[in-house]
Design an enzyme around this catalytic site. Structure first.
Site, short mmCIF file in Angstrom:
data_model
loop_
_atom_site.label_atom_id
_atom_site.label_comp_id
_atom_site.label_asym_id
_atom_site.label_seq_id
_atom_site.Cartn_x
_atom_site.Cartn_y
_atom_site.Cartn_z
N LYS A 13 0.83 -1.21 0.00
CA LYS A 13 0.00 0.00 0.00
C LYS A 13 0.87 1.26 0.00
CE LYS A 13 -2.15 -1.13 3.81
NZ LYS A 13 -1.38 -2.35 4.08
N ARG A 88 -9.75 1.17 8.72
CA ARG A 88 -9.31 -0.20 9.01
C ARG A 88 -10.33 -0.96 9.83
NH1 ARG A 88 -3.37 0.68 8.79
NH2 ARG A 88 -2.50 -1.33 9.19
N ARG A 127 11.67 -5.77 4.49
CA ARG A 127 11.40 -4.34 4.27
C ARG A 127 12.41 -3.47 5.03
NH1 ARG A 127 5.65 -1.83 5.30
NH2 ARG A 127 5.84 -2.86 7.33
N ARG A 160 11.41 -1.62 10.59
CA ARG A 160 10.35 -1.24 11.52
C ARG A 160 10.21 -2.25 12.66
NH1 ARG A 160 5.16 0.45 7.91
NH2 ARG A 160 4.12 -0.80 9.51
N ARG A 171 -0.57 -8.83 13.26
CA ARG A 171 -1.14 -7.83 12.33
C ARG A 171 -2.02 -8.52 11.28
NH1 ARG A 171 4.13 -5.15 10.48
NH2 ARG A 171 2.82 -3.95 9.05
P1 AP5 Z 1 4.84 -1.66 1.74
O1 AP5 Z 1 4.50 -0.79 0.59
O2 AP5 Z 1 5.62 -1.08 2.86
O3 AP5 Z 1 3.52 -2.39 2.29
P2 AP5 Z 1 2.26 -1.81 3.08
O4 AP5 Z 1 1.05 -2.47 2.54
O5 AP5 Z 1 2.29 -0.31 3.11
O6 AP5 Z 1 2.60 -2.41 4.50
P3 AP5 Z 1 2.47 -1.78 5.95
O7 AP5 Z 1 3.14 -2.79 6.86
O8 AP5 Z 1 2.98 -0.38 6.01
O9 AP5 Z 1 0.97 -1.80 6.16
P4 AP5 Z 1 0.25 -1.82 7.46
O10 AP5 Z 1 -1.13 -1.56 6.98
O11 AP5 Z 1 0.40 -3.01 8.32
O12 AP5 Z 1 1.01 -0.68 8.31
P5 AP5 Z 1 0.67 0.83 8.62
O13 AP5 Z 1 1.92 1.59 8.52
O14 AP5 Z 1 -0.53 1.31 7.88
O15 AP5 Z 1 5.61 -2.93 1.14
C1 AP5 Z 1 6.13 -3.96 1.98
C2 AP5 Z 1 7.48 -4.46 1.42
O16 AP5 Z 1 7.24 -5.12 0.17
C3 AP5 Z 1 8.51 -3.35 1.13
O17 AP5 Z 1 9.78 -3.80 1.48
C4 AP5 Z 1 8.41 -3.13 -0.40
O18 AP5 Z 1 9.65 -2.71 -0.93
C5 AP5 Z 1 8.02 -4.52 -0.88
N1 AP5 Z 1 7.16 -4.48 -2.06
C6 AP5 Z 1 6.07 -3.69 -2.25
N2 AP5 Z 1 5.50 -3.95 -3.44
C7 AP5 Z 1 6.25 -4.94 -4.00
C8 AP5 Z 1 6.16 -5.67 -5.25
N3 AP5 Z 1 5.20 -5.42 -6.14
N4 AP5 Z 1 7.09 -6.62 -5.47
C9 AP5 Z 1 8.06 -6.87 -4.57
N5 AP5 Z 1 8.20 -6.22 -3.40
C10 AP5 Z 1 7.29 -5.27 -3.11
O19 AP5 Z 1 0.21 0.72 10.16
C11 AP5 Z 1 1.12 0.40 11.18
C12 AP5 Z 1 0.40 0.39 12.52
O20 AP5 Z 1 -0.17 1.70 12.79
C13 AP5 Z 1 -0.82 -0.55 12.60
O21 AP5 Z 1 -0.43 -1.88 12.92
C14 AP5 Z 1 -1.64 0.12 13.72
O22 AP5 Z 1 -1.11 -0.15 14.98
C15 AP5 Z 1 -1.43 1.60 13.43
N6 AP5 Z 1 -2.47 2.13 12.52
C16 AP5 Z 1 -2.28 2.63 11.26
N7 AP5 Z 1 -3.45 2.99 10.72
C17 AP5 Z 1 -4.41 2.73 11.65
C18 AP5 Z 1 -5.83 2.85 11.66
N8 AP5 Z 1 -6.51 3.33 10.59
N9 AP5 Z 1 -6.50 2.46 12.75
C19 AP5 Z 1 -5.84 1.99 13.85
N10 AP5 Z 1 -4.50 1.80 13.90
C20 AP5 Z 1 -3.79 2.17 12.80
#
Ligand code: AP5
Length: 218
Positions: A13, A88, A127, A160, A171
């Site tokens: 994402k 979410r 990552r 991270r 997660r």
């Molecule tokens: P990446 O693009 O980083 O993936 P992502 O989907 O953004 O993963 P996240 O872990 O950031 O999502 P998340 O939803 O768990 O975390 P968030 O930060 O929102 O890609 C991952 C890896 O794959 C990278 O190394 C990339 O290079 C590689 N990659 C990508 N595309 C590729 C491809 N096509 N081919 C090969 N490799 C590829 O949330 C973190 C925490 O914050 C949550 O757990 C929660 O505690 C809190 N939080 C955030 N939002 C909320 C909410 N709305 N409500 C409550 N708590 C929240």
């Protein structure tokens, strides 16, 4: 365009949001990035969020909803935005519907990125994120020229805390229990577009642009 990205942790994402936001000329709003920035400076929001994030749990809805409502009222979100990581939960989705309606606007589309758990674990375990510009890399799948250093800005890369295997498993559970129901929620609202998140970053971006342009045209 007012867009939402949904998908499991590690689906890409954040990676895709940067390209899609650039293509559609809208700001990228990531709740995870906002929380991490607050944790880094130990603000009161960061202190509230940290324990939930470290455990792989969601930050409570009331905190998250208030934060996003403020962000969407900002002048640079007036002409559109790409929300990454919000909503979410169903209550967050309902709050978003109310907020966009109160602002006299509506969502254009919700893009779901689909990927299985095995690939999620592979992507998250490698990552690395840049301290300087936030660009996301991968130790095998998307390597920088020099290990540990960002090609884009020369910043140092870090792993991270919530990418530890046990936290990733939690997660994924949280995603299945609390976030996956949004797929039906947005399908019922006729806003959902689903794409396969396998393949190169460029090929996923092309699929995403195509799906969103089709949504905008209907
Ligand atoms: P990446 O693009 O980083 O993936 P992502 O989907 O953004 O993963 P996240 O872990 O950031 O999502 P998340 O939803 O768990 O975390 P968030 O930060 O929102 O890609 C991952 C890896 O794959 C990278 O190394 C990339 O290079 C590689 N990659 C990508 N595309 C590729 C491809 N096509 N081919 C090969 N490799 C590829 O949330 C973190 C925490 O914050 C949550 O757990 C929660 O505690 C809190 N939080 C955030 N939002 C909320 C909410 N709305 N409500 C409550 N708590 C929240």
């Amino acid at each position: 365009m007012r867009l939402v990205l949904v998908g499991p942790p590690g689906a890409g994402k954040g990676t895709q949001a940067k390209f899609l936001a650039y293509h559609f000329k809208i700001p990228h709003i990531s709740t995870g990035d906002i929380f991490r920035a607050n944790v880094a400076v130990k603000s009161s929001l960061g202190v509230k969020a940290k324990n939930f994030m470290d455990a792989g749990d969601l930050v409570p809805d009331a905190v998250t909803i208030a934060m996003v409502r403020d962000r969407l009222a900002h002048h640079n979100a007036k002409r559109g935005y790409l929300l990454d990581g919000f909503p979410r939960t169903v209550p967050q989705a309902e709050a978003l519907t109310n907020t966009v309606t109160d602002l006299g606007t509506q969502l254009d589309a919700v893009l779901e990125l689909r990927l299985d758990d095995e690939e999620v674990v592979r992507r998250l375990s490698g990552r690395r994120t840049c301290h300087g510009c936030g660009r996301v890399w991968h130790t095998e799948l998307d390597k920088p020229e020099v290990e540990g250093i960002c090609d884009a800005c020369g910043g140092e890369l870090f792993q991270r805390d919530d990418d530890e295997p046990e936290t990733v498993r939690r997660r994924l559970e949280v995603y299945r229990e609390q976030t996956a129901p949004l797929v039906d929620y947005y399908a019922d609202a006729h806003l959902l577009r689903t794409i396969d998140a396998y393949g190169s970053v460029d090929s996923v971006t092309a699929r995403g642009i195509d799906a969103l342009e089709q949504a905008a045209a209907t």
